[in-house]
Design a protein around this motif. Structure first.
Motif, PDB file in Angstrom:
ATOM      1  N   ILE A 261       0.849  -1.177   0.000  1.00  0.00           N
ATOM      2  CA  ILE A 261       0.000   0.000   0.000  1.00  0.00           C
ATOM      3  C   ILE A 261       0.897   1.243   0.000  1.00  0.00           C
ATOM      4  N   VAL A 262       0.451   2.314  -0.610  1.00  0.00           N
ATOM      5  CA  VAL A 262       1.224   3.554  -0.629  1.00  0.00           C
ATOM      6  C   VAL A 262       0.833   4.357   0.613  1.00  0.00           C
ATOM      7  N   PRO A 263       1.771   4.556   1.564  1.00  0.00           N
ATOM      8  CA  PRO A 263       1.414   5.302   2.763  1.00  0.00           C
ATOM      9  C   PRO A 263       1.063   6.741   2.416  1.00  0.00           C
ATOM     10  N   SER A 264       0.259   7.373   3.277  1.00  0.00           N
ATOM     11  CA  SER A 264      -0.271   8.679   2.931  1.00  0.00           C
ATOM     12  C   SER A 264      -0.416   9.586   4.143  1.00  0.00           C
ATOM     13  N   MET A 265      -0.390  10.887   3.878  1.00  0.00           N
ATOM     14  CA  MET A 265      -0.617  11.909   4.894  1.00  0.00           C
ATOM     15  C   MET A 265      -1.426  13.022   4.258  1.00  0.00           C
ATOM     16  N   THR A 266      -2.453  13.493   4.954  1.00  0.00           N
ATOM     17  CA  THR A 266      -3.260  14.609   4.469  1.00  0.00           C
ATOM     18  C   THR A 266      -3.483  15.574   5.616  1.00  0.00           C
ATOM     19  N   LYS A 267      -3.336  16.870   5.339  1.00  0.00           N
ATOM     20  CA  LYS A 267      -3.623  17.873   6.359  1.00  0.00           C
ATOM     21  C   LYS A 267      -4.031  19.178   5.701  1.00  0.00           C
ATOM     22  N   VAL A 268      -4.561  20.083   6.510  1.00  0.00           N
ATOM     23  CA  VAL A 268      -4.921  21.429   6.068  1.00  0.00           C
ATOM     24  C   VAL A 268      -3.826  22.367   6.563  1.00  0.00           C
ATOM     25  N   GLY A 269      -3.387  23.288   5.697  1.00  0.00           N
ATOM     26  CA  GLY A 269      -2.330  24.211   6.091  1.00  0.00           C
ATOM     27  C   GLY A 269      -2.297  25.430   5.200  1.00  0.00           C
ATOM     28  N   GLY A 270      -1.515  26.418   5.612  1.00  0.00           N
ATOM     29  CA  GLY A 270      -1.404  27.683   4.889  1.00  0.00           C
ATOM     30  C   GLY A 270      -0.166  27.758   4.021  1.00  0.00           C
ATOM     31  N   LEU A 271       0.084  28.944   3.475  1.00  0.00           N
ATOM     32  CA  LEU A 271       1.228  29.176   2.601  1.00  0.00           C
ATOM     33  C   LEU A 271       2.518  28.711   3.258  1.00  0.00           C
ATOM     34  N   GLY A 272       3.301  27.941   2.539  1.00  0.00           N
ATOM     35  CA  GLY A 272       4.596  27.502   3.025  1.00  0.00           C
ATOM     36  C   GLY A 272       4.553  26.394   4.056  1.00  0.00           C
ATOM     37  N   ALA A 273       3.378  25.901   4.404  1.00  0.00           N
ATOM     38  CA  ALA A 273       3.298  24.795   5.371  1.00  0.00           C
ATOM     39  C   ALA A 273       4.046  23.593   4.821  1.00  0.00           C
ATOM     40  N   SER A 274       4.592  22.798   5.721  1.00  0.00           N
ATOM     41  CA  SER A 274       5.293  21.602   5.266  1.00  0.00           C
ATOM     42  C   SER A 274       4.411  20.378   5.449  1.00  0.00           C
ATOM     43  N   LEU A 275       4.657  19.421   4.608  1.00  0.00           N
ATOM     44  CA  LEU A 275       3.937  18.152   4.621  1.00  0.00           C
ATOM     45  C   LEU A 275       4.980  17.052   4.731  1.00  0.00           C
ATOM     46  N   ASP A 276       4.916  16.261   5.787  1.00  0.00           N
ATOM     47  CA  ASP A 276       5.831  15.133   5.928  1.00  0.00           C
ATOM     48  C   ASP A 276       5.172  13.905   5.310  1.00  0.00           C
ATOM     49  N   VAL A 277       5.654  13.541   4.138  1.00  0.00           N
ATOM     50  CA  VAL A 277       5.097  12.413   3.397  1.00  0.00           C
ATOM     51  C   VAL A 277       5.760  11.135   3.910  1.00  0.00           C
ATOM     52  N   PRO A 278       4.980  10.214   4.484  1.00  0.00           N
ATOM     53  CA  PRO A 278       5.574   8.964   4.958  1.00  0.00           C
ATOM     54  C   PRO A 278       5.939   8.072   3.783  1.00  0.00           C
ATOM     55  N   ILE A 279       7.032   7.356   3.932  1.00  0.00           N
ATOM     56  CA  ILE A 279       7.425   6.405   2.890  1.00  0.00           C
ATOM     57  C   ILE A 279       7.773   5.070   3.532  1.00  0.00           C
ATOM     58  N   HIS A 280       7.586   4.011   2.770  1.00  0.00           N
ATOM     59  CA  HIS A 280       8.074   2.689   3.142  1.00  0.00           C
ATOM     60  C   HIS A 280       8.339   1.900   1.872  1.00  0.00           C
ATOM     61  N   HIS A 281       8.885   0.710   2.047  1.00  0.00           N
ATOM     62  CA  HIS A 281       9.276  -0.109   0.899  1.00  0.00           C
ATOM     63  C   HIS A 281       8.071  -0.377   0.000  1.00  0.00           C
TER      64      HIS A 281
END
Length: 192
Positions: A115-135
């Motif tokens: 499965i492709v791990p995922s992250m979703t959030k609400v944020g403003g200009l320049g907010a960072s998103l930490d995208v999870p990864i695995h094999h």
């Protein structure tokens, strides 16, 4: 329905992480696609038609990222996806990326069973998103539990969404805490 403002591709070349220099650097890349959120500022009961409309963009973004990482699907070992929704949107708008982003990478990479791990959030200009990864073939390969931080200075505006994909050519540079090793994948079920 799909109005792209910009696409940003970033690649890191990791030569070491405080330990010995690697014989082959690990590449960690991301692609961020910033587009207008057609549902910003209002509730829409049926948003699923946008998921279908996003599929070509998912393929385009996956291709751009793979090309930036050298173009060889066989070198990609890990992946992930994520969404950053502008303030006038809602979390569910980011979930529209699950099928277009995830399946685009899996199709492009060929054998990609996990499965492709995922992250979703609400944020403003320049907010960072930490995208999870695995094999990509076995979610329990501990050496590949990692993340890629994605940020675009002028995005997302309140009425935009930033959709992201991430891929790497290896796990953590000096992984040594045990768990399933990539060369011990045996079940080929996406898990182990």
């Amino acid at each position: 329905m799909i109005e792209v403002r910009k696409i940003v591709v970033t690649v890191e070349e990791v030569r070491h992480d405080g330990g010995p220099v690697l014989s082959q650097p690990i590449l960690k890349g991301s692609v961020a696609c910033v587009l207008k959120n057609p549902f910003a500022g209002r509730y829409e009961a049926d948003i699923t038609p946008m998921m279908e409309a996003l599929k070509p963009l998912g393929v385009e973004c996956a291709r751009k990222l793979l090309d930036a990482l050298g173009g060889d699907p066989g070198r990609i070992e890990a992946y992930g996806k994520g969404s950053l929704v502008g303030a006038a949107g809602e979390l569910e708008h980011g979930a529209l990326w699950h099928v277009p982003g995830g399946y685009a990478m899996r199709e492009l990479l060929g054998q990609a069973l996990a499965i492709v791990p995922s992250m979703t959030k609400v944020g403003g200009l320049g907010a960072s998103l930490d995208v999870p990864i695995h094999h990509k073939d076995a979610a329990y390969v501990r050496s590949h539990f990692d993340g890629v931080t994605v940020a675009v200075a002028d995005a997302p505006k309140a009425d935009e969404i930033l959709f992201a994909l991430a891929m790497t050519t290896g796990g953590r540079p000096h992984a040594r805490v045990g768990g399933l090793a990539k060369d011990a994948i045996a079940k080929w079920d996406g898990q182990r």
